[in-house]
Motif scaffolding. Sequence first.
Motif, PDB file in Angstrom:
ATOM      1  N   ASN A  53       0.794  -1.230   0.000  1.00 29.16           N
ATOM      2  CA  ASN A  53       0.000   0.000   0.000  1.00 29.16           C
ATOM      3  C   ASN A  53       0.831   1.287   0.000  1.00 29.16           C
ATOM      4  O   ASN A  53       0.282   2.378   0.070  1.00 29.16           O
ATOM      5  CB  ASN A  53      -0.964   0.018   1.190  1.00 29.16           C
ATOM      6  CG  ASN A  53      -0.260  -0.144   2.534  1.00 29.16           C
ATOM      7  OD1 ASN A  53       0.932   0.122   2.659  1.00 29.16           O
ATOM      8  ND2 ASN A  53      -1.006  -0.592   3.540  1.00 29.16           N
ATOM      9  N   LYS A  57       0.170  -4.189  -6.210  1.00 32.11           N
ATOM     10  CA  LYS A  57       0.155  -2.799  -5.762  1.00 32.11           C
ATOM     11  C   LYS A  57      -0.834  -1.968  -6.572  1.00 32.11           C
ATOM     12  O   LYS A  57      -1.197  -2.308  -7.701  1.00 32.11           O
ATOM     13  CB  LYS A  57       1.558  -2.202  -5.869  1.00 32.11           C
ATOM     14  CG  LYS A  57       2.582  -2.898  -4.991  1.00 32.11           C
ATOM     15  CD  LYS A  57       3.973  -2.316  -5.168  1.00 32.11           C
ATOM     16  CE  LYS A  57       4.998  -3.055  -4.292  1.00 32.11           C
ATOM     17  NZ  LYS A  57       6.362  -2.518  -4.459  1.00 32.11           N
ATOM     18  N   THR A  58      -1.252  -0.864  -5.968  1.00 33.70           N
ATOM     19  CA  THR A  58      -2.196   0.046  -6.618  1.00 33.70           C
ATOM     20  C   THR A  58      -1.609   1.459  -6.633  1.00 33.70           C
ATOM     21  O   THR A  58      -0.648   1.757  -5.924  1.00 33.70           O
ATOM     22  CB  THR A  58      -3.549   0.064  -5.882  1.00 33.70           C
ATOM     23  OG1 THR A  58      -3.346   0.490  -4.522  1.00 33.70           O
ATOM     24  CG2 THR A  58      -4.197  -1.309  -5.884  1.00 33.70           C
ATOM     25  N   ILE A  59      -2.208   2.321  -7.445  1.00 36.22           N
ATOM     26  CA  ILE A  59      -1.769   3.717  -7.543  1.00 36.22           C
ATOM     27  C   ILE A  59      -2.998   4.606  -7.641  1.00 36.22           C
ATOM     28  O   ILE A  59      -4.050   4.188  -8.145  1.00 36.22           O
ATOM     29  CB  ILE A  59      -0.847   3.915  -8.771  1.00 36.22           C
ATOM     30  CG1 ILE A  59      -0.180   5.296  -8.739  1.00 36.22           C
ATOM     31  CG2 ILE A  59      -1.623   3.718 -10.064  1.00 36.22           C
ATOM     32  CD1 ILE A  59       0.910   5.459  -9.789  1.00 36.22           C
ATOM     33  N   TYR A  60      -2.874   5.841  -7.142  1.00 37.64           N
ATOM     34  CA  TYR A  60      -3.994   6.782  -7.180  1.00 37.64           C
ATOM     35  C   TYR A  60      -4.252   7.223  -8.616  1.00 37.64           C
ATOM     36  O   TYR A  60      -3.343   7.675  -9.322  1.00 37.64           O
ATOM     37  CB  TYR A  60      -3.676   7.992  -6.300  1.00 37.64           C
ATOM     38  CG  TYR A  60      -4.732   9.064  -6.327  1.00 37.64           C
ATOM     39  CD1 TYR A  60      -6.082   8.767  -6.120  1.00 37.64           C
ATOM     40  CD2 TYR A  60      -4.387  10.398  -6.545  1.00 37.64           C
ATOM     41  CE1 TYR A  60      -7.044   9.749  -6.140  1.00 37.64           C
ATOM     42  CE2 TYR A  60      -5.347  11.403  -6.552  1.00 37.64           C
ATOM     43  CZ  TYR A  60      -6.669  11.071  -6.353  1.00 37.64           C
ATOM     44  OH  TYR A  60      -7.634  12.059  -6.364  1.00 37.64           O
ATOM     45  N   SER A  78     -10.555   4.759  -5.864  1.00 36.74           N
ATOM     46  CA  SER A  78      -9.567   5.495  -6.664  1.00 36.74           C
ATOM     47  C   SER A  78      -8.218   4.795  -6.694  1.00 36.74           C
ATOM     48  O   SER A  78      -7.250   5.344  -7.197  1.00 36.74           O
ATOM     49  CB  SER A  78      -9.391   6.908  -6.094  1.00 36.74           C
ATOM     50  OG  SER A  78      -8.946   6.843  -4.747  1.00 36.74           O
ATOM     51  N   ALA A  79      -8.125   3.556  -6.141  1.00 35.00           N
ATOM     52  CA  ALA A  79      -6.873   2.801  -6.121  1.00 35.00           C
ATOM     53  C   ALA A  79      -6.852   1.860  -7.326  1.00 35.00           C
ATOM     54  O   ALA A  79      -7.527   0.826  -7.339  1.00 35.00           O
ATOM     55  CB  ALA A  79      -6.754   2.008  -4.821  1.00 35.00           C
ATOM     56  N   LEU A 120      -1.650   9.021  -3.360  1.00 38.93           N
ATOM     57  CA  LEU A 120      -2.929   9.563  -2.908  1.00 38.93           C
ATOM     58  C   LEU A 120      -2.720  10.817  -2.058  1.00 38.93           C
ATOM     59  O   LEU A 120      -3.457  11.797  -2.183  1.00 38.93           O
ATOM     60  CB  LEU A 120      -3.700   8.504  -2.108  1.00 38.93           C
ATOM     61  CG  LEU A 120      -5.090   8.911  -1.606  1.00 38.93           C
ATOM     62  CD1 LEU A 120      -5.972   9.368  -2.764  1.00 38.93           C
ATOM     63  CD2 LEU A 120      -5.747   7.743  -0.876  1.00 38.93           C
ATOM     64  N   GLN A 158       0.271   3.538  -3.263  1.00 32.33           N
ATOM     65  CA  GLN A 158      -1.050   4.150  -3.181  1.00 32.33           C
ATOM     66  C   GLN A 158      -1.066   5.267  -2.143  1.00 32.33           C
ATOM     67  O   GLN A 158      -1.624   6.345  -2.372  1.00 32.33           O
ATOM     68  CB  GLN A 158      -2.099   3.082  -2.832  1.00 32.33           C
ATOM     69  CG  GLN A 158      -3.489   3.617  -2.527  1.00 32.33           C
ATOM     70  CD  GLN A 158      -4.179   4.200  -3.746  1.00 32.33           C
ATOM     71  OE1 GLN A 158      -3.760   3.953  -4.877  1.00 32.33           O
ATOM     72  NE2 GLN A 158      -5.226   4.970  -3.538  1.00 32.33           N
ATOM     73  N   TYR A 159      -0.433   5.031  -1.016  1.00 36.82           N
ATOM     74  CA  TYR A 159      -0.399   6.015   0.073  1.00 36.82           C
ATOM     75  C   TYR A 159       0.290   7.304  -0.384  1.00 36.82           C
ATOM     76  O   TYR A 159      -0.246   8.406  -0.210  1.00 36.82           O
ATOM     77  CB  TYR A 159       0.335   5.412   1.266  1.00 36.82           C
ATOM     78  CG  TYR A 159       0.428   6.306   2.485  1.00 36.82           C
ATOM     79  CD1 TYR A 159      -0.541   6.252   3.475  1.00 36.82           C
ATOM     80  CD2 TYR A 159       1.500   7.175   2.652  1.00 36.82           C
ATOM     81  CE1 TYR A 159      -0.452   7.062   4.603  1.00 36.82           C
ATOM     82  CE2 TYR A 159       1.595   7.989   3.775  1.00 36.82           C
ATOM     83  CZ  TYR A 159       0.615   7.923   4.743  1.00 36.82           C
ATOM     84  OH  TYR A 159       0.712   8.729   5.851  1.00 36.82           O
TER      85      TYR A 159
END
Length: 550
Positions: A246, A486-489, A473-474, A253, A249-250
């Motif tokens: 995370n 993993k994710t991204i904004y 939004s991830a 975001l 993303q953190y």
Amino acid sequence: MWRDHLTEIIVFTLLFLLVSAMGFVAARWRRPTDMAHLDEWGLGGRSFGGWITWFLVGGDLYTAYTFVAVPALIFGAGAAGFFAVPYTIVIYPLVFLVLCRLWSVSHRHGFVTPADFVRNRFGSPILALLVAITGIVATMPYIALQLVGIEAVLKTMGVTGDSALARHLPIIIAFAILAAYTYQSGLRAPALIAFVKDSLIYIVILVAVIWLPYKLGGWGAIFDAADAKFQASPAPGDGILLNQNNQIQYVTLAFGSALALFLYPHSITGVLASRNRDVIKRNMSALPAYSLLLGLIALLGYMAIAANVKPLPGAKEGTTDGNTVVPLLFDQQFPDWFAGVAYAAIGIGALVPAAIMSIAAANLFTRNIYKEYLKRDATPAQEANVSKITSLVVKVGAVACIVFLDPQFSIDLQLIGGVIILQTLPAVALGLYTRWFHRGALIAGWAAGMGLGMWMLYQIGNPATGKKHFAGSAFPLEKFGFDTPKTIYVGIVAVLVNLVVAALLTLVLRAAKVADGPDGTTPDDYFADEGDPRVTATADRGDSAREPVA
């Protein structure tokens, strides 16, 4: 049952009626001889000093949804929810650099909205229209979300009904009162009420961070309870510490939210109401105190875990309403009378930003749609009347979102709001520093960023709620072909594409010597201050905008 919460309901109602009375009285507070002008109704006469601006902007940026949703996110996901704290720290240096210049050029030319500036800077009514529509679309669900905080409080107090109308009737009444005093008093109403709102919130949070740890066995016990919960959770992004799943993303975001926050029309409205540049500078130095407050608010999520709070059932069968976590915590741990004060802080905290947001959206419609395309010769009085009526329509639309749609859908729309408003960054924020971008390239960049952002948001689902699209939004990086969970904004990716397209197309258009629009500003405009002799006196209201004296 509401009878079990009678003391809380009485305290909540009395404080709500108090601020409603203040909203109507505000029409006579610092009242000019003529309110029939957007400078007066929509910007409070551009005369607010340091203290008023501090409470107004703080009340504008830190809403009831922040009070309710940030702890709820931390209650459900842990450390990832703390992204709201660093982004509110990053935002103020950015605002210090950008909004002082926007205030000056708006002061020189009488701009009321960011789209006014874009229209004058790039000589493009189409680009200004896109900025205006973007601001309105991004603001509407934000207004609706203020209702979520009030609704969470009413549900906790047992003020509900069987039918949709009965369940939402208290919210409809509250927003009808809000609409009445906003129509009469304009920006002066939320500016005056913000004093009460912020004072209540500070009192409630300071008491909470002292009293609740004492009752729950100390901070060690609170963090141990939160850690135990997340250790038992199968979700890869949970935990009281960030992990490799995370972190991207953190970071994206937090930074993306910081860039988006000062682009919202309501943020700019509060700043343009300031008396001079020094007021803005002092506020940007003092507003981080709200970031400390936000950090304390966020910890309520861990306190709710330690207190074994169970959220109330959601609108759909088998779901829970995470927004009720904080009200339930107050209900279980505070005496009834103080829980009523805390509920009033949340409810009033919804009214202040909702009023400013509706005024900002109304000003965008009036100046950049109505005056530009429907009635070019509109007088200042006609502009003010159209803004008043539009602000009522915006509030009705916000209430309709809650009454007729699933509130979870409104929350999802809020996540989209940051992605949408970020697409105005090249024209508004960068436009304050450079005229290099071609207006046609900015329009193309906006279209590319908005299109990609909407596509990415459409791909995001949530198996837990059954939503297949627009559920957050991830964005999973695996959808871009990367072998990673993993994710991204979404907003960061979309605005980067926006900037790349705008830059490349500008190079092409400059090389082809395609004519650009005229720049209606001068370098001195960006450093003008109160008392600038090149600005006509505000007493002459014959024109809709103040122009530099020849």
